[in-house]
Design an enzyme around this catalytic site. Sequence first.
Site, PDB file in Angstrom:
ATOM      1  N   ASP A  17       0.828  -1.205   0.000  1.00  0.00           N
ATOM      2  CA  ASP A  17       0.000   0.000   0.000  1.00  0.00           C
ATOM      3  C   ASP A  17       0.866   1.261   0.000  1.00  0.00           C
ATOM      4  O   ASP A  17       1.943   1.271   0.602  1.00  0.00           O
ATOM      5  CB  ASP A  17      -0.914  -0.024   1.244  1.00  0.00           C
ATOM      6  N   ASN A  65     -10.186  -3.071  -6.067  1.00  0.00           N
ATOM      7  CA  ASN A  65      -9.437  -2.152  -6.946  1.00  0.00           C
ATOM      8  C   ASN A  65     -10.104  -2.024  -8.320  1.00  0.00           C
ATOM      9  O   ASN A  65      -9.845  -1.070  -9.057  1.00  0.00           O
ATOM     10  CB  ASN A  65      -7.990  -2.616  -7.166  1.00  0.00           C
TER      11      ASN A  65
END
Length: 230
Positions: A17, A65
């Site tokens: 991340d 995503n």
Amino acid sequence: MKEEIQNIPRHVAVIMDGNGRWAKRRFMPRTFGHRAGMNAMIAMARKAKAMGIEYLTVYALSTENFARPAEELEGLFDLIRRYFTKNVRDLYAEGAAVKVIGDISALPDDVQKLVCEGVANSPADAKFFVILALNYGARSEIVRAANAAISRGERVDEDAFAALLDTHGVPCPDLIIRTGGEVRLSNFLLWQAAYAELYFCDVLFPDFDETEFEKAIAEYSRRNRRFGRV
Ligand code: FPP
């Protein structure tokens, strides 16, 4: 003196991340951050192999995503294309293999083809595996496994259920690392994480270099894993 790491995990999984924020700080598009993230991922895999880790799972694209803007998604698909046309060859040359978890049927056709070829062409005698999570979500994986059990008409125990998951044949992760400062699992390996050690750090993934990776492994090495026992 540098600390000697006594206890190397067999399987490390990483939530990579922070690419977007890394790019934003440089006034660059998010895709620029993902490209830097892919370079960090490749370096991390090399380091993991050198340290004697056997499995490295990386969360490259989650089911969630897929809701990102088309431009960002296309950038990620391009990185997958590049990884499977170029970078996997270096892995093979080093005797390493690539595996994939997740529902790749939602990826563009050419990407699916490259991914399947990349997995199929991996050396059969590999001792190190990079496992890419692509359109992966733990809840989707668990539901797919449950439906597979139902369609077989068989009751399952834990081992039989685990054998229906995308990660079948792979030991559960010993250590899950999340970079980028958030402290959550975000639908990653929820079944497999049952006894994983968790390591969170603020470093944005493109800056998560060999030294940072080694720091995470050293911290793992100091943990006392009891698996519910005394
Ligand atoms: C999360 O950061 C990261 C991703 C959604 C993608 C991770 C992908 C890579 C590191 C490279 C992929 C490699 C291959 C082979 C495809 P974020 O964008 O959510 O960061 P932010 O929280 O700072 O916005």
